[in-house]
Design a protein around this motif. Structure first.
Motif, PDB file in Angstrom:
ATOM      1  N   MET A 121      77.495 -19.960  78.240  1.00 20.36           N
ATOM      2  CA  MET A 121      77.710 -20.141  76.826  1.00 20.36           C
ATOM      3  C   MET A 121      78.243 -18.836  76.248  1.00 20.36           C
ATOM      4  O   MET A 121      77.737 -17.766  76.540  1.00 20.36           O
ATOM      5  CB  MET A 121      76.409 -20.553  76.149  1.00 20.36           C
ATOM      6  N   ALA A 122      79.263 -18.946  75.426  1.00 22.25           N
ATOM      7  CA  ALA A 122      79.898 -17.769  74.839  1.00 22.25           C
ATOM      8  C   ALA A 122      78.968 -17.099  73.831  1.00 22.25           C
ATOM      9  O   ALA A 122      78.267 -17.772  73.074  1.00 22.25           O
ATOM     10  CB  ALA A 122      81.199 -18.179  74.157  1.00 22.25           C
ATOM     11  N   GLU A 123      78.968 -15.768  73.867  1.00 23.49           N
ATOM     12  CA  GLU A 123      78.228 -14.988  72.879  1.00 23.49           C
ATOM     13  C   GLU A 123      79.216 -14.379  71.899  1.00 23.49           C
ATOM     14  O   GLU A 123      80.323 -13.993  72.279  1.00 23.49           O
ATOM     15  CB  GLU A 123      77.415 -13.884  73.555  1.00 23.49           C
ATOM     16  N   TYR A 124      78.801 -14.305  70.646  1.00 22.19           N
ATOM     17  CA  TYR A 124      79.659 -13.806  69.592  1.00 22.19           C
ATOM     18  C   TYR A 124      79.010 -12.611  68.913  1.00 22.19           C
ATOM     19  O   TYR A 124      77.790 -12.572  68.739  1.00 22.19           O
ATOM     20  CB  TYR A 124      79.927 -14.898  68.548  1.00 22.19           C
ATOM     21  N   THR A 125      79.838 -11.658  68.493  1.00 25.20           N
ATOM     22  CA  THR A 125      79.361 -10.525  67.705  1.00 25.20           C
ATOM     23  C   THR A 125      79.220 -10.975  66.255  1.00 25.20           C
ATOM     24  O   THR A 125      79.704 -12.057  65.874  1.00 25.20           O
ATOM     25  CB  THR A 125      80.350  -9.358  67.776  1.00 25.20           C
ATOM     26  N   LEU A 126      78.609 -10.140  65.449  1.00 24.67           N
ATOM     27  CA  LEU A 126      78.457 -10.461  64.031  1.00 24.67           C
ATOM     28  C   LEU A 126      79.827 -10.652  63.375  1.00 24.67           C
ATOM     29  O   LEU A 126      80.025 -11.576  62.587  1.00 24.67           O
ATOM     30  CB  LEU A 126      77.658  -9.374  63.314  1.00 24.67           C
ATOM     31  N   GLY A 127      80.790  -9.817  63.726  1.00 24.83           N
ATOM     32  CA  GLY A 127      82.137  -9.935  63.168  1.00 24.83           C
ATOM     33  C   GLY A 127      82.785 -11.270  63.519  1.00 24.83           C
ATOM     34  O   GLY A 127      83.437 -11.897  62.676  1.00 24.83           O
ATOM     35  N   GLN A 128      82.601 -11.703  64.767  1.00 26.18           N
ATOM     36  CA  GLN A 128      83.156 -12.993  65.183  1.00 26.18           C
ATOM     37  C   GLN A 128      82.459 -14.148  64.471  1.00 26.18           C
ATOM     38  O   GLN A 128      83.098 -15.136  64.114  1.00 26.18           O
ATOM     39  CB  GLN A 128      83.033 -13.148  66.697  1.00 26.18           C
ATOM     40  N   VAL A 129      81.144 -14.023  64.267  1.00 24.03           N
ATOM     41  CA  VAL A 129      80.390 -15.053  63.533  1.00 24.03           C
ATOM     42  C   VAL A 129      80.920 -15.162  62.113  1.00 24.03           C
ATOM     43  O   VAL A 129      81.167 -16.262  61.608  1.00 24.03           O
ATOM     44  CB  VAL A 129      78.884 -14.739  63.547  1.00 24.03           C
ATOM     45  N   ILE A 130      81.123 -14.029  61.462  1.00 25.79           N
ATOM     46  CA  ILE A 130      81.635 -14.032  60.083  1.00 25.79           C
ATOM     47  C   ILE A 130      83.015 -14.666  60.030  1.00 25.79           C
ATOM     48  O   ILE A 130      83.318 -15.465  59.141  1.00 25.79           O
ATOM     49  CB  ILE A 130      81.631 -12.602  59.509  1.00 25.79           C
ATOM     50  N   ASP A 131      83.869 -14.333  61.011  1.00 20.22           N
ATOM     51  CA  ASP A 131      85.211 -14.917  61.067  1.00 20.22           C
ATOM     52  C   ASP A 131      85.135 -16.435  61.221  1.00 20.22           C
ATOM     53  O   ASP A 131      85.810 -17.177  60.508  1.00 20.22           O
ATOM     54  CB  ASP A 131      86.004 -14.301  62.221  1.00 20.22           C
ATOM     55  N   LYS A 132      84.305 -16.906  62.133  1.00 14.83           N
ATOM     56  CA  LYS A 132      84.170 -18.348  62.359  1.00 14.83           C
ATOM     57  C   LYS A 132      83.585 -19.052  61.136  1.00 14.83           C
ATOM     58  O   LYS A 132      84.012 -20.148  60.776  1.00 14.83           O
ATOM     59  CB  LYS A 132      83.339 -18.627  63.599  1.00 14.83           C
ATOM     60  N   LEU A 133      82.600 -18.425  60.492  1.00  9.52           N
ATOM     61  CA  LEU A 133      82.015 -19.022  59.288  1.00  9.52           C
ATOM     62  C   LEU A 133      83.019 -19.045  58.147  1.00  9.52           C
ATOM     63  O   LEU A 133      82.973 -19.930  57.297  1.00  9.52           O
ATOM     64  CB  LEU A 133      80.754 -18.269  58.874  1.00  9.52           C
ATOM     65  N   GLY A 134      83.924 -18.077  58.123  1.00  8.20           N
ATOM     66  CA  GLY A 134      84.973 -18.078  57.103  1.00  8.20           C
ATOM     67  C   GLY A 134      85.911 -19.258  57.258  1.00  8.20           C
ATOM     68  O   GLY A 134      86.416 -19.803  56.280  1.00  8.20           O
ATOM     69  N   ARG A 135      86.138 -19.674  58.507  1.00  8.48           N
ATOM     70  CA  ARG A 135      87.012 -20.816  58.763  1.00  8.48           C
ATOM     71  C   ARG A 135      86.264 -22.140  58.681  1.00  8.48           C
ATOM     72  O   ARG A 135      86.857 -23.161  58.342  1.00  8.48           O
ATOM     73  CB  ARG A 135      87.678 -20.668  60.131  1.00  8.48           C
ATOM     74  N   ASN A 136      84.967 -22.124  59.017  1.00 15.50           N
ATOM     75  CA  ASN A 136      84.167 -23.355  58.964  1.00 15.50           C
ATOM     76  C   ASN A 136      82.747 -22.991  58.544  1.00 15.50           C
ATOM     77  O   ASN A 136      81.906 -22.664  59.371  1.00 15.50           O
ATOM     78  CB  ASN A 136      84.154 -24.058  60.321  1.00 15.50           C
ATOM     79  N   PRO A 137      82.445 -23.037  57.250  1.00 13.73           N
ATOM     80  CA  PRO A 137      81.128 -22.620  56.750  1.00 13.73           C
ATOM     81  C   PRO A 137      79.971 -23.524  57.175  1.00 13.73           C
ATOM     82  O   PRO A 137      78.819 -23.201  56.940  1.00 13.73           O
ATOM     83  CB  PRO A 137      81.288 -22.622  55.229  1.00 13.73           C
ATOM     84  N   ASN A 138      80.258 -24.642  57.823  1.00 14.31           N
ATOM     85  CA  ASN A 138      79.199 -25.559  58.252  1.00 14.31           C
ATOM     86  C   ASN A 138      78.651 -25.236  59.635  1.00 14.31           C
ATOM     87  O   ASN A 138      77.707 -25.881  60.084  1.00 14.31           O
ATOM     88  CB  ASN A 138      79.712 -27.002  58.233  1.00 14.31           C
ATOM     89  N   LEU A 139      79.222 -24.260  60.322  1.00 15.74           N
ATOM     90  CA  LEU A 139      78.735 -23.907  61.654  1.00 15.74           C
ATOM     91  C   LEU A 139      77.361 -23.257  61.572  1.00 15.74           C
ATOM     92  O   LEU A 139      76.991 -22.685  60.546  1.00 15.74           O
ATOM     93  CB  LEU A 139      79.704 -22.932  62.337  1.00 15.74           C
ATOM     94  N   GLN A 140      76.621 -23.342  62.670  1.00 18.17           N
ATOM     95  CA  GLN A 140      75.334 -22.677  62.797  1.00 18.17           C
ATOM     96  C   GLN A 140      75.337 -21.875  64.089  1.00 18.17           C
ATOM     97  O   GLN A 140      75.952 -22.279  65.072  1.00 18.17           O
ATOM     98  CB  GLN A 140      74.189 -23.682  62.834  1.00 18.17           C
ATOM     99  N   PHE A 141      74.639 -20.738  64.073  1.00 13.57           N
ATOM    100  CA  PHE A 141      74.570 -19.874  65.237  1.00 13.57           C
ATOM    101  C   PHE A 141      73.122 -19.550  65.562  1.00 13.57           C
ATOM    102  O   PHE A 141      72.273 -19.507  64.676  1.00 13.57           O
ATOM    103  CB  PHE A 141      75.344 -18.572  64.978  1.00 13.57           C
ATOM    104  N   ARG A 142      72.871 -19.296  66.847  1.00 15.37           N
ATOM    105  CA  ARG A 142      71.537 -18.923  67.318  1.00 15.37           C
ATOM    106  C   ARG A 142      71.550 -17.435  67.653  1.00 15.37           C
ATOM    107  O   ARG A 142      72.411 -16.957  68.382  1.00 15.37           O
ATOM    108  CB  ARG A 142      71.167 -19.736  68.550  1.00 15.37           C
ATOM    109  N   PHE A 143      70.565 -16.689  67.134  1.00 14.15           N
ATOM    110  CA  PHE A 143      70.425 -15.261  67.411  1.00 14.15           C
ATOM    111  C   PHE A 143      69.900 -15.093  68.831  1.00 14.15           C
ATOM    112  O   PHE A 143      68.887 -15.692  69.194  1.00 14.15           O
ATOM    113  CB  PHE A 143      69.454 -14.650  66.390  1.00 14.15           C
ATOM    114  N   VAL A 144      70.589 -14.298  69.670  1.00 16.23           N
ATOM    115  CA  VAL A 144      70.203 -14.183  71.072  1.00 16.23           C
ATOM    116  C   VAL A 144      69.920 -12.757  71.537  1.00 16.23           C
ATOM    117  O   VAL A 144      69.659 -12.545  72.717  1.00 16.23           O
ATOM    118  CB  VAL A 144      71.265 -14.825  72.011  1.00 16.23           C
ATOM    119  N   ASN A 145      69.978 -11.773  70.648  1.00 18.69           N
ATOM    120  CA  ASN A 145      69.662 -10.389  71.058  1.00 18.69           C
ATOM    121  C   ASN A 145      68.209 -10.258  71.445  1.00 18.69           C
ATOM    122  O   ASN A 145      67.336 -10.868  70.844  1.00 18.69           O
ATOM    123  CB  ASN A 145      69.922  -9.418  69.904  1.00 18.69           C
ATOM    124  N   ASP A 146      67.930  -9.421  72.424  1.00 18.24           N
ATOM    125  CA  ASP A 146      66.536  -9.116  72.726  1.00 18.24           C
ATOM    126  C   ASP A 146      66.211  -7.674  72.368  1.00 18.24           C
ATOM    127  O   ASP A 146      65.125  -7.198  72.621  1.00 18.24           O
ATOM    128  CB  ASP A 146      66.205  -9.408  74.188  1.00 18.24           C
TER     129      ASP A 146
END
Length: 121
Positions: free
Chosen positions: A1-26
């Motif tokens: 499964m692809a992991e995204y940085t905060l910047g990539q999450v913001i970019d994706k949410l800018g294009r589709n605000p209905n997306l949801q992400f799971r925090f995976v940092n330990d």
């Protein structure tokens, strides 16, 4: 499964605000692993209780992929995106080659759960 940085999450949410992400940092012990993050109407990242959350640039996330209706999946396939179907606990991925709709069974079309692959190309 692809992991995204905060910047990539913001970019994706800018294009589709209905997306949801799971925090995976330990690394960040004060945040719960597996927390689901969404974009609130006021533009802040929030958890499922709608509480505002803050993240750092080193945080990592995975996309929470929700099923879509089959026509939405087929339209995405037609536009060149890979899609997959889960039917009877079996996952089958369909990669577009010349936009040909082949290999779908009637049972998958009628009863399967369809998803659009969101991985990086």
């Amino acid at each position: 499964m692809a992991e995204y940085t905060l910047g990539q999450v913001i970019d994706k949410l800018g294009r589709n605000p209905n997306l949801q992400f799971r925090f995976v940092n330990d690394e960040d012990y004060y945040k719960s692993l597996g927390i689901i993050v969404h974009l609130r109407e006021d533009g802040y990242l929030a958890n499922s209780s709608n509480e505002t959350l803050t993240f750092s640039l080193r945080d990592k996330f995975t996309l929470v992929n929700e099923p879509v209706d089959r026509m939405t999946a087929f339209k995405a396939f037609e536009k060149g995106k890979s899609i997959y179907c889960i039917y009877r606990d079996i996952k089958r991925t369909f990669i577009p080659i010349n936009n040909t709709f082949t290999g779908f069974s009637i049972e998958e079309i009628l009863y399967g759960k369809w998803f659009i692959e969101e991985g990086e190309k």
